[in-house]
Design an enzyme around this catalytic site. Structure first.
Site, PDB file in Angstrom:
ATOM      1  N   LYS A  86     -31.545  -4.110 -49.474  1.00 31.47           N
ATOM      2  CA  LYS A  86     -31.540  -5.547 -49.185  1.00 31.47           C
ATOM      3  C   LYS A  86     -30.860  -6.351 -50.284  1.00 31.47           C
ATOM      4  CE  LYS A  86     -35.664  -5.403 -46.258  1.00 31.47           C
ATOM      5  NZ  LYS A  86     -34.987  -5.842 -45.028  1.00 31.47           N
TER       6      LYS A  86
ATOM      7  N   LYS B 264     -33.774   0.738 -36.482  1.00 33.49           N
ATOM      8  CA  LYS B 264     -35.076   0.290 -36.008  1.00 33.49           C
ATOM      9  C   LYS B 264     -34.986  -1.104 -35.399  1.00 33.49           C
ATOM     10  CE  LYS B 264     -39.869   0.126 -37.608  1.00 33.49           C
ATOM     11  NZ  LYS B 264     -40.745   0.256 -38.795  1.00 33.49           N
TER      12      LYS B 264
ATOM     13  N   LYS C  17     -36.830  -7.841 -36.480  1.00 35.74           N
ATOM     14  CA  LYS C  17     -36.729  -9.292 -36.362  1.00 35.74           C
ATOM     15  C   LYS C  17     -35.508  -9.831 -37.083  1.00 35.74           C
ATOM     16  CE  LYS C  17     -41.750 -10.035 -36.367  1.00 35.74           C
ATOM     17  NZ  LYS C  17     -42.857 -10.692 -37.086  1.00 35.74           N
TER      18      LYS C  17
END
Length: 404
Positions: free
Chosen positions: A173, A268, A271
């Site tokens: 990230k 996966k 959101k």
């Protein structure tokens, strides 16, 4: 579900550490303090069977506790539901259950502040709409139990920086966002996750494959704090002695632990994915669901089959169909083996709409009565605080703080 959905995390708990856990701790604690940290490995797995449900409901023993949570950012999607929330319904029959909305984890990346409270309420309402029974489970907001943040700070003082630097998800990230756009919270949120788990003296933590590393960090951190401050050291300060924290083990859900994206069977369902086409949201209307399934990525192989590594999208869609219909894997394989994609997408759409429609109706009922939802969250936080504060006070005492 995002990896920071708090372990997609069911945390199965009890009030005191087992003798076996303590023996394991005693045999490992000296080596833990001396050795350098090795790559994290999750060695312990377990699962919940239907037989266990029957045994637990027929035995008058004190129930263990289960804690789990989902982030309020974005819409709750099918991956959150099938990977975690749907399993809660069975677990609330087995255990004393605590389910919470992890709003503190939601701010580790840029977010919309005015929308946070609204999303938190919506997520709580969806918990209830999905079947969480407030007579059997407590539902609360993470930030409403202050012990989560307090314990995180105390644990941070015992967490080597190298442990956090090895977290794969932080590396991924931070590389995507760039150093100037990454806050310290993204590095330290695994310590908050450890706090969420250890506050409630967890026995088992249901986790997905992408969360095993975080659980193992929690295990190592529990052992480290037990070694540094527990046992005779704690007793000399007026405490009970022994282990401060129970060292949790992993519980891998038997199915639904990892629902994949509709646009990429190797990623996966998330959101945070930029395209809403990649996920089915629990509140998507019928026509939106039909359009997403119609446009989802498939392949050109004949027939449909599970477990072919060259067909990740096929395996994912068959798994979703299996989970929402309640059929066995063998039944779905037999039913769908000779189908074409057009026929299968239609029955998958129908199955999703039929499964989600009652949830959507119940959600509207709950959100139309704000007072009811406020009461549920307030009572859940009260019950959770009673347990969490006991653990936190023990940690303050063991670490030598002046009593208030």
């Amino acid at each position: 579900m995002s990896s920071r959905s708090l372990l997609s995390q069911f945390l199965v708990l009890s009030n005191a550490a087992s003798p076996r856990a303590c023996e394991s701790l005693n045999s490992r604690k000296i080596g833990l303090a001396l050795r350098s940290y090795a790559p994290l490995r999750c060695k312990c797995t377990a699962s919940v069977s239907q037989a266990e449900v029957s045994d637990a409901t027929s035995t008058p023993k004190t129930k263990k506790r289960v804690v789990s949570g989902v982030q309020p950012t974005g819409s709750v999607h099918l991956g959150n539901y099938l990977g975690a929330i749907k399993n809660w319904i069975a677990l609330q029959e087995l255990y004393e259950t605590f389910f919470f909305i992890v709003d503190l984890h939601a701010i580790t990346l840029p977010y919309d502040a005015p929308d946070l409270a609204k999303s938190t309420r919506s997520t709580a309402a969806l918990y209830l709409a999905c079947g969480v029974d407030t007579s059997k489970a407590s539902v609360f907001v993470q930030s409403h139990v202050r012990a989560h943040v307090d314990l995180m700070w105390l644990l941070s003082s015992a967490t080597p920086l190298g442990w956090l630097n090895r977290m794969i998800q932080f590396k991924e990230k931070s590389r995507k966002a760039g150093d100037e756009n990454v806050g310290v919270a993204l590095l330290t949120y695994p310590v908050l996750m450890a706090s969420d788990i250890l506050l409630y003296q967890s026995d088992l933590v249901p986790v997905g494959e992408d969360q095993k590393q975080h659980l193992e960090l929690t295990r190592e951190l529990a052992e480290r704090v037990n070694y540094l401050y527990g046992g005779r050291k704690w007793k000399k300060l007026g405490g009970r002695g022994g282990s401060i924290f129970k060292v949790p083990e992993a519980l891998i859900p038997p199915a639904g632990a990892r629902v994949m994206s509709l646009t990429d069977g190797l990623s996966k369902m998330s959101k945070s994915a930029p395209s809403d086409q990649s996920r089915i949201n629990l509140l998507d209307p019928k026509d939106v669901i039909a359009n997403k399934i119609k446009r989802c990525k498939t392949d050109s192989f004949p027939g449909l089959e599970f477990d072919n590594p060259e067909r990740p999208e096929c395996n994912n869609l068959l798994s979703v169909y299996q989970l929402v219909t309640g059929k066995t894997k063998e039944e779905v394989a037999l039913e769908c083996q000779n189908m074409n994609w057009g026929s299968f997408k239609q029955i998958l759409t129908d199955a999703l709409v039929d499964h989600l429609q009652p949830i959507q109706v119940r959600y509207q009922e709950i959100t139309s009565d704000p007072g009811y939802l406020d009461g549920v969250l307030s009572e859940g936080a009260r019950k959770a605080s009673e347990i969490a504060d006991t653990t936190l006070n023990n940690v303050y005492q063991a670490m030598g703080f002046l009593k208030r």
